[in-house]
Design a protein around this motif. Structure first.
Motif, short mmCIF file in Angstrom:
data_model
loop_
_atom_site.label_atom_id
_atom_site.label_comp_id
_atom_site.label_asym_id
_atom_site.label_seq_id
_atom_site.Cartn_x
_atom_site.Cartn_y
_atom_site.Cartn_z
N SER A 37 3.11 2.09 9.25
CA SER A 37 3.56 1.11 8.25
C SER A 37 4.06 -0.16 8.92
O SER A 37 4.53 -0.13 10.05
CB SER A 37 4.66 1.71 7.39
OG SER A 37 4.16 2.81 6.65
N ARG B 170 -6.20 1.46 5.56
CA ARG B 170 -5.25 0.37 5.39
C ARG B 170 -5.85 -0.97 5.76
O ARG B 170 -5.50 -2.01 5.19
CB ARG B 170 -3.98 0.62 6.20
CG ARG B 170 -3.20 1.84 5.73
CD ARG B 170 -1.77 1.81 6.18
NE ARG B 170 -1.02 0.75 5.49
CZ ARG B 170 0.28 0.62 5.52
NH1 ARG B 170 1.02 1.47 6.22
NH2 ARG B 170 0.89 -0.35 4.88
N GLN C 201 0.84 -1.19 0.00
CA GLN C 201 0.00 0.00 0.00
C GLN C 201 0.88 1.25 0.00
O GLN C 201 1.95 1.27 0.62
CB GLN C 201 -0.90 -0.01 1.23
CG GLN C 201 -1.92 -1.12 1.22
CD GLN C 201 -2.71 -1.19 2.52
OE1 GLN C 201 -2.26 -0.71 3.56
NE2 GLN C 201 -3.89 -1.82 2.48
#
Length: 277
Positions: free
Chosen positions: A277, A225, A3
């Motif tokens: 992340s 996400r 992503q």
């Protein structure tokens, strides 16, 4: 594939509107945006000649496009979609330029737009924006009750100022914003307060509002996400608008350098993304 966060710069936000009368050309603005390392631009997709000119200007830069339109009917979306097929976009940002007072009257429009988007194979997101169908937070939440999967483009500054949120923001208001964020497929970024739609993010006394928006955007990124494909791209557009969005001084000009603040905002967003992340 991973992503990605893509950060765009609004062309509208590049307007100076300075008392000296000087405006950069489209080519100059595109060069600034490309050289600064933005991933794309946000621009109107409502006029064929202007769209052709825009795409000529970005040719070879690698910049992607968010196309903006302001339909008042289902049919009004056809031209932006046709342009988006011919001149590809990351998505269409639809500001529903109609102010209906009943949820039931909005649903045929939303359903029609979503059907056209599906037929064209172009992502279309409904922006949360003042003086549009989504002008009111409560009304927009009611729309989501009837269309729980409606894809939104979240510009939270409009809700904050329109409902004059108290500070500190209470749990009920946070919960309503969180409901919007669950449907957010992209974002427009500026920092507002309960009284102003756009405040100077570099002023120290505005830091509490900056932190509030960073908290919301962090949650919005996490929500996105959790549901997006592993190779999906999240577009966040820096949209620090010119006056009268920008607060001006006695001389009629911006109180800060909005370009510098756009670069600051971009770094804040990159830091947020890195943190999840």
């Amino acid at each position: 594939m991973m992503q990605k966060l893509l950060i765009f710069q609004s062309l509208w936000a590049m307007e100076r509107r300075h008392t000296d009368g000087y405006e950069r050309s489209l080519d100059e603005n595109i060069a600034m945006i490309a050289e600064a390392g933005f991933d794309g631009i946000s621009a109107h997709y409502t006029n064929r000649i202007e769209t052709i000119r825009l795409n000529e200007a970005i040719r070879g830069t690698g910049l992607k496009v968010e196309g903006i339109c302001f339909p008042r009917s289902v049919e009004d979306l056809r031209l932006p979609l046709e342009l988006a097929v011919e001149f590809p976009v990351s998505h269409i940002n639809l500001q529903p330029d109609i102010r209906l007072r009943r949820i039931e009257d909005c649903l045929p429009l939303l359903d029609g737009w979503m059907q056209l988007a599906e037929d064209a194979g172009i992502p279309v997101f409904i922006e949360t924006h003042r003086d549009r169908m989504t002008t009111d937070l409560f009304f927009t939440l009611d729309l989501l009750e009837r269309r729980p999967d409606l894809p939104l483009l979240a510009d939270l500054s409009h809700f904050l100022v329109a409902r004059e949120f108290p500070y500190p923001v209470d749990a009920e208001s946070h919960a309503m914003i969180h409901r919007i964020l669950r449907n957010a497929r992209a974002f427009h970024g500026r920092v507002g307060s309960c009284e102003q739609v756009q405040i100077e993010i570099s002023f120290p006394h505005h830091r509490p509002w900056v932190d509030l928006f960073l908290q919301w955007w962090d949650l919005g990124m996490r929500e996105w996400r959790s549901r997006a494909a592993s190779n999906a791209e999240l577009v966040f557009t820096c949209e620090l608008g010119p006056k009268p969005y920008a607060i001006t001084g006695r001389d009629g000009n911006d109180s800060t350098d909005r370009w510098t603040e756009a670069l600051l905002l971009r770094q804040m967003l990159r830091d947020l993304w890195a943190g999840i992340s």
